[in-house]
Design an enzyme around this catalytic site. Structure first.
Site, PDB file in Angstrom:
ATOM      1  N   ASN A   1       0.869  -1.172   0.000  1.00  0.00           N
ATOM      2  CA  ASN A   1       0.000   0.000   0.000  1.00  0.00           C
ATOM      3  C   ASN A   1       0.906   1.223   0.000  1.00  0.00           C
ATOM      4  O   ASN A   1       1.492   1.561   1.023  1.00  0.00           O
ATOM      5  CB  ASN A   1      -0.885  -0.049   1.256  1.00  0.00           C
ATOM      6  CG  ASN A   1      -1.688   1.228   1.465  1.00  0.00           C
ATOM      7  OD1 ASN A   1      -1.757   2.075   0.574  1.00  0.00           O
ATOM      8  ND2 ASN A   1      -2.275   1.368   2.641  1.00  0.00           N
ATOM      9  N   TRP A   2       1.029   1.858  -1.150  1.00  0.00           N
ATOM     10  CA  TRP A   2       1.958   2.985  -1.262  1.00  0.00           C
ATOM     11  C   TRP A   2       1.413   4.263  -0.631  1.00  0.00           C
ATOM     12  O   TRP A   2       2.112   5.251  -0.526  1.00  0.00           O
ATOM     13  CB  TRP A   2       2.294   3.243  -2.733  1.00  0.00           C
ATOM     14  CG  TRP A   2       3.311   2.284  -3.290  1.00  0.00           C
ATOM     15  CD1 TRP A   2       3.736   1.118  -2.710  1.00  0.00           C
ATOM     16  CD2 TRP A   2       4.048   2.415  -4.508  1.00  0.00           C
ATOM     17  NE1 TRP A   2       4.688   0.522  -3.503  1.00  0.00           N
ATOM     18  CE2 TRP A   2       4.893   1.286  -4.620  1.00  0.00           C
ATOM     19  CE3 TRP A   2       4.065   3.372  -5.528  1.00  0.00           C
ATOM     20  CZ2 TRP A   2       5.757   1.109  -5.708  1.00  0.00           C
ATOM     21  CZ3 TRP A   2       4.921   3.169  -6.610  1.00  0.00           C
ATOM     22  CH2 TRP A   2       5.764   2.055  -6.689  1.00  0.00           C
ATOM     23  N   LYS A   3       0.131   4.260  -0.270  1.00  0.00           N
ATOM     24  CA  LYS A   3      -0.503   5.463   0.299  1.00  0.00           C
ATOM     25  C   LYS A   3      -0.243   6.661  -0.631  1.00  0.00           C
ATOM     26  O   LYS A   3      -0.192   6.477  -1.844  1.00  0.00           O
ATOM     27  CB  LYS A   3       0.000   5.694   1.721  1.00  0.00           C
ATOM     28  CG  LYS A   3      -0.133   4.409   2.560  1.00  0.00           C
ATOM     29  CD  LYS A   3       0.057   4.605   4.014  1.00  0.00           C
ATOM     30  CE  LYS A   3      -0.135   3.263   4.722  1.00  0.00           C
ATOM     31  NZ  LYS A   3      -0.027   3.360   6.156  1.00  0.00           N
TER      32      LYS A   3
ATOM     33  N   HIS B   1      -9.518   1.307   4.744  1.00  0.00           N
ATOM     34  CA  HIS B   1      -8.258   1.466   5.481  1.00  0.00           C
ATOM     35  C   HIS B   1      -8.502   2.425   6.645  1.00  0.00           C
ATOM     36  O   HIS B   1      -9.281   3.379   6.513  1.00  0.00           O
ATOM     37  CB  HIS B   1      -7.177   2.008   4.541  1.00  0.00           C
ATOM     38  CG  HIS B   1      -5.815   1.980   5.168  1.00  0.00           C
ATOM     39  ND1 HIS B   1      -5.416   2.915   6.090  1.00  0.00           N
ATOM     40  CD2 HIS B   1      -4.789   1.105   5.033  1.00  0.00           C
ATOM     41  CE1 HIS B   1      -4.178   2.610   6.494  1.00  0.00           C
ATOM     42  NE2 HIS B   1      -3.783   1.522   5.870  1.00  0.00           N
TER      43      HIS B   1
ATOM     44  N   GLU C   1      -6.864   4.780   7.771  1.00  0.00           N
ATOM     45  CA  GLU C   1      -6.587   6.190   7.465  1.00  0.00           C
ATOM     46  C   GLU C   1      -7.778   6.832   6.756  1.00  0.00           C
ATOM     47  O   GLU C   1      -8.062   8.013   6.953  1.00  0.00           O
ATOM     48  CB  GLU C   1      -5.299   6.294   6.624  1.00  0.00           C
ATOM     49  CG  GLU C   1      -4.072   6.067   7.497  1.00  0.00           C
ATOM     50  CD  GLU C   1      -2.865   5.531   6.763  1.00  0.00           C
ATOM     51  OE1 GLU C   1      -2.809   5.583   5.525  1.00  0.00           O
ATOM     52  OE2 GLU C   1      -1.945   5.044   7.456  1.00  0.00           O
TER      53      GLU C   1
ATOM     54  N   GLU D   1      -5.456  -4.791  10.516  1.00  0.00           N
ATOM     55  CA  GLU D   1      -4.408  -3.809  10.759  1.00  0.00           C
ATOM     56  C   GLU D   1      -4.706  -3.038  12.042  1.00  0.00           C
ATOM     57  O   GLU D   1      -5.510  -2.092  12.032  1.00  0.00           O
ATOM     58  CB  GLU D   1      -4.328  -2.801   9.602  1.00  0.00           C
ATOM     59  CG  GLU D   1      -4.003  -3.421   8.263  1.00  0.00           C
ATOM     60  CD  GLU D   1      -3.418  -2.395   7.303  1.00  0.00           C
ATOM     61  OE1 GLU D   1      -2.319  -2.620   6.820  1.00  0.00           O
ATOM     62  OE2 GLU D   1      -4.057  -1.357   7.064  1.00  0.00           O
TER      63      GLU D   1
ATOM     64  N   GLY E   1       2.620   2.178  10.751  1.00  0.00           N
ATOM     65  CA  GLY E   1       3.648   3.216  10.630  1.00  0.00           C
ATOM     66  C   GLY E   1       4.366   3.546  11.928  1.00  0.00           C
ATOM     67  O   GLY E   1       5.052   4.564  12.013  1.00  0.00           O
TER      68      GLY E   1
ATOM     69  N   SER F   1       3.338  -2.199  10.280  1.00  0.00           N
ATOM     70  CA  SER F   1       4.776  -2.320  10.551  1.00  0.00           C
ATOM     71  C   SER F   1       5.378  -3.672  10.164  1.00  0.00           C
ATOM     72  O   SER F   1       6.265  -4.172  10.850  1.00  0.00           O
ATOM     73  CB  SER F   1       5.076  -1.983  12.015  1.00  0.00           C
ATOM     74  OG  SER F   1       4.730  -0.638  12.286  1.00  0.00           O
TER      75      SER F   1
ATOM     76  N   GLY G   1       2.835  -1.135   4.218  1.00  0.00           N
ATOM     77  CA  GLY G   1       2.885   0.274   3.839  1.00  0.00           C
ATOM     78  C   GLY G   1       4.317   0.689   3.518  1.00  0.00           C
ATOM     79  O   GLY G   1       4.838   0.414   2.440  1.00  0.00           O
ATOM     80  N   GLY G   2       4.977   1.316   4.488  1.00  0.00           N
ATOM     81  CA  GLY G   2       6.315   1.885   4.295  1.00  0.00           C
ATOM     82  C   GLY G   2       7.306   0.955   3.613  1.00  0.00           C
ATOM     83  O   GLY G   2       8.052   1.378   2.718  1.00  0.00           O
TER      84      GLY G   2
HETATM   85  P1  PGA Z   1       2.892   0.256   7.552  1.00  0.00           P
HETATM   86  O1  PGA Z   1       1.421   0.502   6.958  1.00  0.00           O
HETATM   87  O2  PGA Z   1       3.396  -1.049   6.964  1.00  0.00           O
HETATM   88  O3  PGA Z   1       3.697   1.437   7.082  1.00  0.00           O
HETATM   89  O4  PGA Z   1       2.764   0.171   9.029  1.00  0.00           O
HETATM   90  C1  PGA Z   1       0.534  -0.566   6.761  1.00  0.00           C
HETATM   91  C2  PGA Z   1      -0.770  -0.069   6.193  1.00  0.00           C
HETATM   92  O5  PGA Z   1      -1.271   0.975   6.635  1.00  0.00           O
HETATM   93  O6  PGA Z   1      -1.351  -0.695   5.286  1.00  0.00           O
END
Ligand code: PGA
Length: 251
Positions: A11-13, A98, A100, A168, A174, A213, A234-235
């Site tokens: 997930n590149w956000k 998600h 977010e 999640e 993050g 994470s 994500g990251g």
């Molecule tokens: P993260 O994000 O791996 O940077 O913790 C995961 C996500 O929000 O899908």
């Protein structure tokens, strides 16, 4: 327990530009090498990059997906993108619900469910996200929250082919913090139970990803947890080298 092929999804956000093509090309090269990981691989870039990255992924095993979609097919919804448009651009999946988006855009379970239904209508696999906040966890409400989100966010017709669940924990996204494997196992077992109660045999086969994470250093441990059928990353999905470190844990 059914053998379910794992899915490792990035997930590149709100990250990435045309120059990010090189990450997809590099990943495709690694996937074409000798070490063939036993998982499906997906990258969900911002909508602006779906068509471009689909082109870069051509001939590889990398699928491309969106990060959100509107519930409607088209219409007067400035700034929104429909599931049909994502599909047209080359997406095969879309992330919905998600945390977010639930937090930044006030998306309710009902809204998430409508988006998942839109994904199905367009022929996309919906990755439906659920997860508790730290306060909910501290008050012992994790399983109750997760069950409620599943009940409200999943469409009735969901199947293992059309739907993936991503657990999640909001506090793990993050932050570099992750639940213990035992805690992950408990939540994933509860999700499996809820899916089987509602969807029968389809619920047994549905993929349940862990997200929050995930990195090369913890991917191998997390993938051995019962009922963890992959990761939403994500990251650590932004750079081919890091993402490969996670994918290759699924040997
Ligand atoms: P993260 O994000 O791996 O940077 O913790 C995961 C996500 O929000 O899908």
């Amino acid at each position: 327990m059914a053998r379910v092929k794992a899915l490792v999804a990035g997930n590149w956000k709100m990250n990435g530009a045309k120059a990010s093509k090189k990450e997809v090309t590099a990943l495709a090269k690694k996937l074409a090498g000798k070490a063939k990981p036993a998982c499906d691989v997906l990258i969900c870039p911002p909508a602006t990059l779906i068509a471009t990255l689909k082109e870069s992924a051509k001939g590889s095993k990398i699928a491309i997906g969106g990060q959100d979609c509107h519930a409607k097919e088209s219409g007067a919804h400035t700034g929104d993108v429909s599931a049909e448009m994502l599909k047209d651009a080359g997406a095969a999946f879309v992330i919905v619900g998600h945390s977010e988006r639930r937090a930044d855009h006030g998306e309710t379970d009902a809204a998430v469910r409508a988006k998942a239904e839109a994904a199905h209508r367009a022929g996309l696999t919906a990755i439906v996200c659920v997860g508790e906040t730290e306060a909910e966890r501290d008050s012992g409400a994790t399983l109750k929250v997760i069950r409620g989100q599943l009940k409200g966010s999943l469409p009735d017709g969901a199947t293992a082919k059309t739907t993936v669940i991503a657990y999640e924990p909001v506090w793990a996204i993050g932050t570099g913090r992750t639940p213990t494997p035992d805690d992950v196992a408990k939540v994933h077992a509860a999700i499996r139970k809820a899916l089987e109660a509602r969807f029968g045999a389809e619920g047994t086969k549905m993929r349940i990803l862990y997200g929050g994470s995930v990195k090369p250093s913890n991917a191998a441990e997390l993938m051995t947890v019962p009922n963890v059928n992959g990761a939403l990353v994500g990251g650590a999905s932004l750079k081919a080298e890091d993402f490969w470190g996670i994918i290759s844990a699924y040997a």
